[in-house]
Scaffold this motif. Structure first.
Motif, PDB file in Angstrom:
ATOM      1  N   ASN A   1       8.178   2.215  10.970  1.00  0.00           N
ATOM      2  CA  ASN A   1       7.542   3.434  11.596  1.00  0.00           C
ATOM      3  C   ASN A   1       7.155   4.462  10.289  1.00  0.00           C
ATOM      4  OD1 ASN A   1       7.491   2.127  13.931  1.00  0.00           O
ATOM      5  ND2 ASN A   1       9.357   3.135  14.697  1.00  0.00           N
ATOM      6  N   LYS A   2       7.983   4.769   9.599  1.00  0.00           N
ATOM      7  CA  LYS A   2       7.820   5.657   8.469  1.00  0.00           C
ATOM      8  C   LYS A   2       6.527   5.117   7.458  1.00  0.00           C
ATOM      9  CE  LYS A   2      10.244   9.286   6.313  1.00  0.00           C
ATOM     10  NZ  LYS A   2      10.350  10.333   7.102  1.00  0.00           N
ATOM     11  N   TYR A   3       6.703   4.070   7.223  1.00  0.00           N
ATOM     12  CA  TYR A   3       5.769   3.361   6.533  1.00  0.00           C
ATOM     13  C   TYR A   3       4.334   3.621   7.125  1.00  0.00           C
ATOM     14  CZ  TYR A   3       3.115  -0.222   3.896  1.00  0.00           C
ATOM     15  OH  TYR A   3       2.048  -0.927   2.943  1.00  0.00           O
ATOM     16  N   LEU A   4       4.004   3.148   8.379  1.00  0.00           N
ATOM     17  CA  LEU A   4       2.947   3.100   9.229  1.00  0.00           C
ATOM     18  C   LEU A   4       2.357   4.478   9.044  1.00  0.00           C
ATOM     19  CD1 LEU A   4       3.970   0.548  11.932  1.00  0.00           C
ATOM     20  CD2 LEU A   4       2.328   0.041  10.043  1.00  0.00           C
ATOM     21  N   ILE A   5       3.068   5.757   9.051  1.00  0.00           N
ATOM     22  CA  ILE A   5       2.546   6.758   8.964  1.00  0.00           C
ATOM     23  C   ILE A   5       2.409   7.310   7.784  1.00  0.00           C
ATOM     24  CG2 ILE A   5       3.394   7.474  11.430  1.00  0.00           C
ATOM     25  CD1 ILE A   5       5.324   9.114  10.231  1.00  0.00           C
ATOM     26  N   SER A   6       2.445   6.782   6.640  1.00  0.00           N
ATOM     27  CA  SER A   6       2.470   7.226   5.390  1.00  0.00           C
ATOM     28  C   SER A   6       0.876   6.864   4.997  1.00  0.00           C
ATOM     29  CB  SER A   6       3.391   6.502   4.449  1.00  0.00           C
ATOM     30  OG  SER A   6       4.526   6.521   4.719  1.00  0.00           O
ATOM     31  N   GLY A   7       0.554   7.610   3.890  1.00  0.00           N
ATOM     32  CA  GLY A   7      -0.635   7.487   3.270  1.00  0.00           C
ATOM     33  C   GLY A   7      -0.997   6.081   2.571  1.00  0.00           C
ATOM     34  N   SER A   8      -2.201   5.806   2.255  1.00  0.00           N
ATOM     35  CA  SER A   8      -2.371   4.464   1.820  1.00  0.00           C
ATOM     36  C   SER A   8      -1.920   4.275   0.332  1.00  0.00           C
ATOM     37  CB  SER A   8      -3.992   4.006   1.852  1.00  0.00           C
ATOM     38  OG  SER A   8      -4.658   5.285   0.990  1.00  0.00           O
ATOM     39  N   ASN A   9      -1.708   5.293  -0.494  1.00  0.00           N
ATOM     40  CA  ASN A   9      -0.984   5.329  -1.627  1.00  0.00           C
ATOM     41  C   ASN A   9       0.449   4.857  -1.710  1.00  0.00           C
ATOM     42  OD1 ASN A   9      -3.444   5.965  -3.221  1.00  0.00           O
ATOM     43  ND2 ASN A   9      -3.055   8.113  -3.279  1.00  0.00           N
ATOM     44  N   ILE A  10       1.064   5.593  -0.757  1.00  0.00           N
ATOM     45  CA  ILE A  10       2.439   4.972  -0.709  1.00  0.00           C
ATOM     46  C   ILE A  10       2.613   3.760   0.119  1.00  0.00           C
ATOM     47  CG2 ILE A  10       4.545   5.665   0.909  1.00  0.00           C
ATOM     48  CD1 ILE A  10       3.541   8.551   0.328  1.00  0.00           C
ATOM     49  N   GLN A  11       1.724   3.362   0.971  1.00  0.00           N
ATOM     50  CA  GLN A  11       1.649   2.120   1.656  1.00  0.00           C
ATOM     51  C   GLN A  11       1.243   0.993   0.501  1.00  0.00           C
ATOM     52  OE1 GLN A  11      -0.998   1.901   5.076  1.00  0.00           O
ATOM     53  NE2 GLN A  11       0.510   2.888   6.241  1.00  0.00           N
ATOM     54  N   GLN A  12       0.484   1.328  -0.489  1.00  0.00           N
ATOM     55  CA  GLN A  12       0.232   0.270  -1.406  1.00  0.00           C
ATOM     56  C   GLN A  12       1.398   0.130  -2.421  1.00  0.00           C
ATOM     57  OE1 GLN A  12      -2.791  -1.389  -2.354  1.00  0.00           O
ATOM     58  NE2 GLN A  12      -1.458  -2.539  -3.708  1.00  0.00           N
ATOM     59  N   THR A  13       1.943   1.179  -2.681  1.00  0.00           N
ATOM     60  CA  THR A  13       3.290   1.103  -3.603  1.00  0.00           C
ATOM     61  C   THR A  13       4.481   0.391  -2.874  1.00  0.00           C
ATOM     62  OG1 THR A  13       2.627   3.239  -4.447  1.00  0.00           O
ATOM     63  CG2 THR A  13       4.704   2.579  -4.955  1.00  0.00           C
ATOM     64  N   HIS A  14       4.924   0.448  -1.637  1.00  0.00           N
ATOM     65  CA  HIS A  14       5.715  -0.281  -0.792  1.00  0.00           C
ATOM     66  C   HIS A  14       5.316  -1.320   0.007  1.00  0.00           C
ATOM     67  CE1 HIS A  14       8.161   3.086  -2.623  1.00  0.00           C
ATOM     68  NE2 HIS A  14       7.281   4.100  -2.289  1.00  0.00           N
TER      69      HIS A  14
END
Length: 190
Positions: free
Chosen positions: A17-30
């Motif tokens: 859930n935390k990942y899904l609401i994160s920005g695309s830069n954070i999503q790309q990193t993780h």
């Protein structure tokens, strides 16, 4: 690893859930960690025989793999392999073919041969159960080859059973008997 599955669900879902609401830069990193979390939830739900949730987690993983170009990762291959496994368990043989054939065709290099051998075996089973024995034999030969290249002789031996059955259904009895005799010699200690 401790097999405390129910306790693992809550933090994994929280992470997702935390990942899904994160920005695309954070999503790309993780993205890789995210895929591992979804794959772990798939495994937990598989133990609970909750195939609907299993599929939903893998489908979410597929979606984000495509967005962030993570299909070629080890976990990417694992997710496609697990989706094929799930469809085989449910008898959705055409779904196995629709998922794996394009994936394999888009990833021509042998990045993860052990997983690819499993995918080939899944395609073999899917084609066999849709009465396409010729394609079934094509894929089981590839699985056998990859298992032998990886010195996994027992896994190759298991694949020979599928190969012999496909030959039988194609009325290629002479070839089936030859392979059976070779297996009897090569696997007499197993």
């Amino acid at each position: 690893n401790l097999e405390v599955f129910h306790e693992a669900i809550k933090p994994l879902k929280k992470y997702i859930n935390k990942y899904l609401i994160s920005g695309s830069n954070i999503q790309q990193t993780h993205i890789i960690n995210f895929l591992y979390a979804l794959n772990t939830l798939f495994k937990i739900m598989l133990k609970n025989n909750n195939y609907v949730k299993c599929e939903s987690y893998l489908k979410i993983a597929q979606k984000y793999m495509l967005i962030y170009n993570a299909e070629s990762s080890y976990v990417g291959f694992s997710i496609y392999n697990n989706l094929a496994y799930l469809y085989l368990k449910q008898g959705k043989f055409n779904q196995v073919i629709l998922q794996l054939k394009p994936f394999i065709n888009n990833h021509k290099t042998l990045i993860y041969p052990v997983i690819l051998a499993s995918m080939y075996k899944a395609l073999n089973i899917a084609y066999y159960n849709t009465n396409d024995y010729e394609n079934s034999m094509v894929y089981i030969k590839k699985a056998i080859y990859l298992h032998l290249v990886n010195d996994n002789v027992l896994a190759a031996g298991e694949c020979y059973f599928n190969y012999i059955n496909a030959l039988r259904y194609c009325s290629k009895f002479k070839e089936a008997i030859e392979i059976l005799n070779n297996c009897l010699c090569n696997y007499s200690n197993h």
